[in-house]
Design a protein around this motif. Structure first.
Motif: not given
Ligand code: MN
Ligand code: PSU
Length: 302
Positions: A128, A136, A258
């Motif tokens: 990300h 992430d 998340g």
């Molecule tokens: Mn993730």
């Protein structure tokens, strides 16, 4: 074995006929209801029309399923309690008797367990943006580094840091090839702006690479076949850049983290592009599913 195969998939596997695994997170969490059920059925039909058997993967009541009946697909598309399962969640879901849709990582894992070698999706997860702050990174990448499966996708989702994801795939030793292009596709866009080192021009050529992977042995890694959305069906690049920037801002402002990040961003794009991002997403997935079926045919020697 804990795994339940549909009759159609079981018969095809034992006859050595072509099978294509399909993931279910895109159905349950990636596409808006109620269209998502129709899309799930349509993707399965597209595989059949090419002469292969679709195996949509999900976990229902603690049983991992490879190949779903229409009723089972309805549950995945419509149940509010359906979870999003990556591969690390599989054992927990099985033990808890839970139901969930499978991401690329969980689908690839279960498909490989079932002996299925070809898999189609929309866009892979990856690194990300803001990774240095959030750490992430989708579990898709690590799993594909140790699973022998061919994944047909439109690259990685453009909500990600695409160059960082390409670097990570290199580090992890995952093979990447463009399908009839020397540009890495950009999910909603035909071109992510980054090149690929290898180009494959037909299903037979992909099958040859798969045979070479097996002949070479070593790391049980995946082959990513990156198939671009046709330029006339891509999302307008200007609109994409503008709405994506807004979506990333909204995600941060609303404190989304998340597993919720990817569905949040995809949903934001659908709502703020008047469905244009959905149309581009669907045309990418449709093209990937058809190509995966042709690769499965070549792999099965049909
Ligand atoms: Mn993730
Ligand atoms: N491709 C799509 N839509 C999706 C996905 C892929 O066109 O929703 C899903 C896949 O299941 C992929 C997941 O594994 O998004 C990535 O989620 P995360 O970034 O949380 O790892």
């Amino acid at each position: 074995m804990v795994l339940v195969m549909s009759e159609e998939v079981r018969e095809a596997m034992s006859a050595g006929r072509p099978v294509v695994a399909l993931e279910s997170t895109i159905i349950a969490h990636g596409l808006p209801r109620p269209d998502n059920l129709r899309v799930g059925l349509e993707l399965e039909d597209a595989v059949r029309r090419e002469g292969a058997v679709p195996a949509t993967v999900a976990v229902l009541d603690g049983r991992p399923r490879v190949g779903l009946t229409k009723d089972e697909l309805e549950r995945v598309a419509g149940e509010d309690a359906i979870r999003k399962l990556s591969h690390r969640d599989l054992a927990l879901a099985v033990a808890a008797g839970a139901s969930g849709a499978t991401t690329v990582s969980a689908t690839a894992r279960l498909a490989a367990l079932a002996g299925i070698r070809v898999f189609a999706t929309g866009g892979l997860g990856g690194v990300h943006r803001q990774w240095t702050l959030t750490q992430d990174e989708s579990a898709d990448l690590g799993l594909l580094a140790r699973t022998r499966i061919t994944v047909v996708c439109a690259g990685v989702k453009s909500i990600l840091d695409v160059p960082a994801t390409l670097e990570r795939l290199e580090t992890l030793g995952v093979s990447v090839a463009g399908y009839r292009t020397d540009r890495f596709p950009g999910f909603y866009l035909s071109d992510s702006g980054h090149p690929v080192d290898w180009t494959l021009d037909g299903p037979e050529q992909v099958a040859e690479v798969m045979r070479a992977q097996d002949a070479l042995g070593a790391q049980e890694s995946a082959l990513i076949v990156a198939n671009p959305v046709p330029p006339e069906q891509q999302l307008d690049p200007g609109l994409h850049a503008r709405v994506l920037a807004e979506a990333l801002d909204a995600c941060e402002r609303e404190g989304v983290t998340g597993q919720a990040v990817t569905p949040f961003l995809l949903g934001y794009l659908v709502r703020h592009t008047d469905g244009a991002s959905l149309r581009a997403n669907l045309s990418a997935v449709r093209g990937n599913v058809r190509l995966a079926a042709r690769i499965a045919l070549a792999w099965a020697g049909e």
